[in-house]
Design a protein around this motif. Structure first.
Motif, PDB file in Angstrom:
ATOM      1  N   GLN A   1       1.032  13.084  -3.422  1.00  0.00           N
ATOM      2  CA  GLN A   1       2.238  14.326  -3.452  1.00  0.00           C
ATOM      3  C   GLN A   1       2.227  14.883  -1.270  1.00  0.00           C
ATOM      4  O   GLN A   1       3.355  14.376  -0.956  1.00  0.00           O
ATOM      5  N   ASP A   2       1.473  14.976  -1.314  1.00  0.00           N
ATOM      6  CA  ASP A   2       1.027  15.166   0.398  1.00  0.00           C
ATOM      7  C   ASP A   2       1.839  14.449   1.187  1.00  0.00           C
ATOM      8  O   ASP A   2       2.595  14.562   2.486  1.00  0.00           O
ATOM      9  N   PHE A   3       1.241  13.718   1.240  1.00  0.00           N
ATOM     10  CA  PHE A   3       1.717  12.319   1.870  1.00  0.00           C
ATOM     11  C   PHE A   3       3.204  11.808   1.423  1.00  0.00           C
ATOM     12  O   PHE A   3       4.340  12.201   2.589  1.00  0.00           O
ATOM     13  N   VAL A   4       4.172  12.326   0.968  1.00  0.00           N
ATOM     14  CA  VAL A   4       4.708  11.784   0.334  1.00  0.00           C
ATOM     15  C   VAL A   4       5.837  13.023   0.890  1.00  0.00           C
ATOM     16  O   VAL A   4       7.361  13.206   2.167  1.00  0.00           O
ATOM     17  N   GLU A   5       5.193  14.349   0.980  1.00  0.00           N
ATOM     18  CA  GLU A   5       5.998  15.404   1.673  1.00  0.00           C
ATOM     19  C   GLU A   5       5.886  15.489   3.097  1.00  0.00           C
ATOM     20  O   GLU A   5       7.184  15.659   3.689  1.00  0.00           O
ATOM     21  N   ALA A   6       5.163  15.434   3.553  1.00  0.00           N
ATOM     22  CA  ALA A   6       5.352  14.584   5.113  1.00  0.00           C
ATOM     23  C   ALA A   6       6.035  13.658   5.811  1.00  0.00           C
ATOM     24  O   ALA A   6       6.375  14.156   6.263  1.00  0.00           O
ATOM     25  N   ALA A   7       6.294  12.515   4.415  1.00  0.00           N
ATOM     26  CA  ALA A   7       6.662  11.633   4.787  1.00  0.00           C
ATOM     27  C   ALA A   7       8.360  12.287   5.314  1.00  0.00           C
ATOM     28  O   ALA A   7       9.124  11.635   6.255  1.00  0.00           O
TER      29      ALA A   7
ATOM     30  N   LYS B   1      20.173   3.426   2.668  1.00  0.00           N
ATOM     31  CA  LYS B   1      20.057   1.958   2.556  1.00  0.00           C
ATOM     32  C   LYS B   1      18.896   1.633   1.050  1.00  0.00           C
ATOM     33  O   LYS B   1      18.599   0.920   0.868  1.00  0.00           O
ATOM     34  N   LEU B   2      18.634   3.051   0.773  1.00  0.00           N
ATOM     35  CA  LEU B   2      17.577   2.788  -0.377  1.00  0.00           C
ATOM     36  C   LEU B   2      18.827   4.308  -1.491  1.00  0.00           C
ATOM     37  O   LEU B   2      18.471   5.560  -0.189  1.00  0.00           O
ATOM     38  N   ASP B   3      18.272   4.669  -1.993  1.00  0.00           N
ATOM     39  CA  ASP B   3      18.094   5.867  -3.334  1.00  0.00           C
ATOM     40  C   ASP B   3      17.718   6.198  -3.690  1.00  0.00           C
ATOM     41  O   ASP B   3      17.658   7.771  -3.591  1.00  0.00           O
ATOM     42  N   LYS B   4      16.268   5.514  -4.274  1.00  0.00           N
ATOM     43  CA  LYS B   4      14.945   6.089  -4.692  1.00  0.00           C
ATOM     44  C   LYS B   4      13.563   5.351  -4.326  1.00  0.00           C
ATOM     45  O   LYS B   4      14.151   3.473  -4.521  1.00  0.00           O
ATOM     46  N   LEU B   5      12.659   6.266  -3.682  1.00  0.00           N
ATOM     47  CA  LEU B   5      11.005   5.221  -4.142  1.00  0.00           C
ATOM     48  C   LEU B   5      10.587   6.000  -5.879  1.00  0.00           C
ATOM     49  O   LEU B   5      10.794   7.201  -6.314  1.00  0.00           O
ATOM     50  N   SER B   6      10.217   4.551  -6.206  1.00  0.00           N
ATOM     51  CA  SER B   6       9.142   5.310  -7.401  1.00  0.00           C
ATOM     52  C   SER B   6       7.519   4.326  -6.535  1.00  0.00           C
ATOM     53  O   SER B   6       7.557   3.881  -6.300  1.00  0.00           O
ATOM     54  N   LEU B   7       6.986   5.449  -7.590  1.00  0.00           N
ATOM     55  CA  LEU B   7       6.068   5.291  -7.765  1.00  0.00           C
ATOM     56  C   LEU B   7       5.340   5.437  -8.764  1.00  0.00           C
ATOM     57  O   LEU B   7       5.639   5.910  -9.435  1.00  0.00           O
ATOM     58  N   GLY B   8       4.049   5.252  -8.467  1.00  0.00           N
ATOM     59  CA  GLY B   8       3.297   5.252  -9.662  1.00  0.00           C
ATOM     60  C   GLY B   8       1.930   6.013 -10.052  1.00  0.00           C
ATOM     61  O   GLY B   8       2.296   6.840 -11.906  1.00  0.00           O
ATOM     62  N   ASN B   9       1.687   7.569  -9.701  1.00  0.00           N
ATOM     63  CA  ASN B   9       1.657   8.153  -9.621  1.00  0.00           C
ATOM     64  C   ASN B   9       1.330   9.468  -8.243  1.00  0.00           C
ATOM     65  O   ASN B   9       1.545   8.957  -6.922  1.00  0.00           O
ATOM     66  N   LEU B  10       1.605  11.176  -7.882  1.00  0.00           N
ATOM     67  CA  LEU B  10       1.707  11.425  -6.976  1.00  0.00           C
ATOM     68  C   LEU B  10      -0.012  12.772  -7.120  1.00  0.00           C
ATOM     69  O   LEU B  10      -0.190  13.118  -5.685  1.00  0.00           O
TER      70      LEU B  10
ATOM     71  N   PHE C   1       0.662  -1.240   0.141  1.00  0.00           N
ATOM     72  CA  PHE C   1      -0.138   0.091   0.071  1.00  0.00           C
ATOM     73  C   PHE C   1       1.077   0.972  -0.003  1.00  0.00           C
ATOM     74  O   PHE C   1       2.038   1.369   0.750  1.00  0.00           O
ATOM     75  N   VAL C   2       0.176   2.377  -0.259  1.00  0.00           N
ATOM     76  CA  VAL C   2       1.192   2.971  -0.838  1.00  0.00           C
ATOM     77  C   VAL C   2       2.040   4.243   0.075  1.00  0.00           C
ATOM     78  O   VAL C   2       2.762   4.491   0.462  1.00  0.00           O
ATOM     79  N   THR C   3       1.245   4.511   1.251  1.00  0.00           N
ATOM     80  CA  THR C   3       1.157   4.634   2.022  1.00  0.00           C
ATOM     81  C   THR C   3       2.869   4.160   3.238  1.00  0.00           C
ATOM     82  O   THR C   3       3.693   4.809   3.496  1.00  0.00           O
ATOM     83  N   ARG C   4       2.361   2.728   3.143  1.00  0.00           N
ATOM     84  CA  ARG C   4       3.588   1.812   4.226  1.00  0.00           C
ATOM     85  C   ARG C   4       4.669   1.860   2.796  1.00  0.00           C
ATOM     86  O   ARG C   4       6.333   1.754   3.586  1.00  0.00           O
ATOM     87  N   LYS C   5       4.894   2.013   2.057  1.00  0.00           N
ATOM     88  CA  LYS C   5       5.826   2.227   0.579  1.00  0.00           C
ATOM     89  C   LYS C   5       6.220   3.409   1.001  1.00  0.00           C
ATOM     90  O   LYS C   5       7.916   3.459   0.997  1.00  0.00           O
ATOM     91  N   ILE C   6       5.791   4.137   1.590  1.00  0.00           N
ATOM     92  CA  ILE C   6       6.560   5.763   0.987  1.00  0.00           C
ATOM     93  C   ILE C   6       7.108   5.626   2.694  1.00  0.00           C
ATOM     94  O   ILE C   6       8.253   6.643   2.942  1.00  0.00           O
TER      95      ILE C   6
END
Ligand code: GDP
Length: 338
Positions: free
Chosen positions: A262-268, A214-223, A198-203
């Motif tokens: 995107q809001d979730f990404v910014e907050a995390a 421990k990770l370079d990039k996070l890939s997401l389907g859309n923001l 699920f996108v939240t936990r992935k983020i």
């Protein structure tokens, strides 16, 4: 459990499908803390449960497969529950695009066998059994406006939504037949037990891993997708209230506030001290869906006014709690697989 509106007098036996999932495990803990005897249906012996599942001490687990009506019927007969919480099935919209038939079977058709087995048992014993279906905001996938409420037209856009819509209608059919069959129309709800598909936990797991190097990039389907994200233990409290209400009904369970991915990404990323999140987040079209629900935001007027339920956790606290948990797991080398 809030029993203000409940005609019955004391705890008894509860049966939960999906008992090792996020909601099922919180529900089992909550019911047991109130003195309920809790039984659950599992496909594997608890020692062999998958990553992302949670077992709870004291729950009596029964082997069975939701897609096998015989399994469901015989387990129900042996448990003889007072309450049935049907939380099992394929719970990921993304996965439903990979396995549309299996989704129709276990999140749609199997609900009818669960309802029928419950009805038959109630007829045979003469004792009321209350049934709670975990319905979904995905019923309203094509919604033209937000917020959605219990009267919003059902118009799913995913195999998951279509299966849940069928199940939702089936619950109404059994209610019409005289059964206490209720639906919680659950909007997205998250917690530290949310699997990383699920996108939240992935983020949150991704942000923690990137911050730790421990990770370079996070890939997401859309923001751009917009969701109403609530806190799973709050939603479990809502389910308990719905099943204890004076009459069976459908209730939207949400926070009433929506945010974009995107809001979730910014907050995390802010929570792990990374301001320049754009440099570490990339878009991958293969993770996007053939069609995705529009703005999902629930109107909680009915459940607030009739059952006194309100969410306890706001968006910022939810993101922060999930991020802190992922930082802790990383430090213990127990981070989820991304
Ligand atoms: P859902 O609403 O039940 O499908 O829960 P998800 O957490 O899987 O997805 C929530 C939203 O995030 C959906 O609109 C997805 O399309 C969107 N999303 C964007 N990128 C991703 C991704 O990489 N993984 C997942 N699971 N969802 C994503």
């Amino acid at each position: 459990m809030n029993r203000q509106n409940n005609a019955r007098t004391g705890p008894g036996t509860a049966f939960i499908t999906g008992v090792t999932g996020q909601d099922g495990s919180y529900l089992a803990e909550s019911l047991m803390s109130q003195g309920w005897e809790v039984h659950g249906l599992v496909r594997h012996v608890p020692a062999h449960i998958n990553d992302g599942e949670t077992t709870v001490d004291g729950v009596e687990y029964h082997l069975g497969d939701l897609s096998q009506p015989h399994d469901v019927g015989s387990v129900l007969k042996s448990v003889r529950p007072d309450l049935v919480f049907n939380l099992g099935g394929i719970s990921s919209v993304y996965q439903s695009w990979q396995q549309p038939y299996e989704t129709a079977l276990v999140s749609g058709a199997s609900v009818v066998s669960m309802l029928e087995a419950t009805w038959q048992l109630q007829q045979a014993t003469g004792k009321e059994i209350r049934f709670l279906q975990a319905s979904s905001a995905e019923l309203f996938g094509e919604a033209k406006s937000a917020p959605q409420n219990e009267r919003t037209p059902i118009s799913p856009v995913s195999p998951y939504g279509a299966a849940k819509a069928f199940a939702h209608h089936a619950v109404n059919v059994y209610r019409g037949r005289g059964m206490f069959a209720a639906s919680a129309i659950l909007y997205n709800h998250e917690s530290v037990r949310r699997p990383a598909k699920f996108v939240t936990r992935k983020i949150t797991a991704g942000a923690a891993a990137i911050a730790a190097g421990k990770l370079d990039k996070l890939s997401l389907g859309n923001l751009d997708a917009v969701r109403d994200w609530g806190w799973a233990p709050d939603f479990v409290d809502a389910m308990e209230r719905i099943v204890s209400a004076a009459n069976p009904s459908d209730f939207v369970v949400a926070t009433g506030v929506s945010h974009s991915v995107q809001d979730f990404v910014e907050a995390a990323f802010a929570a792990v001290g990374i301001d320049n999140w754009r440099s570490v987040v990339e878009l991958d079209e293969s993770l996007a869906r053939p069609s995705d629900a529009a703005e999902m935001r629930g109107d909680i007027t009915k459940i607030s006014s009739e059952l006194g339920w309100r969410p306890s956790m706001d968006f910022e606290s939810l993101v922060a709690a999930m991020v802190r948990n992922d930082e802790d797991l990383l430090a213990k080398d127990k981070a989820p697989q991304l």
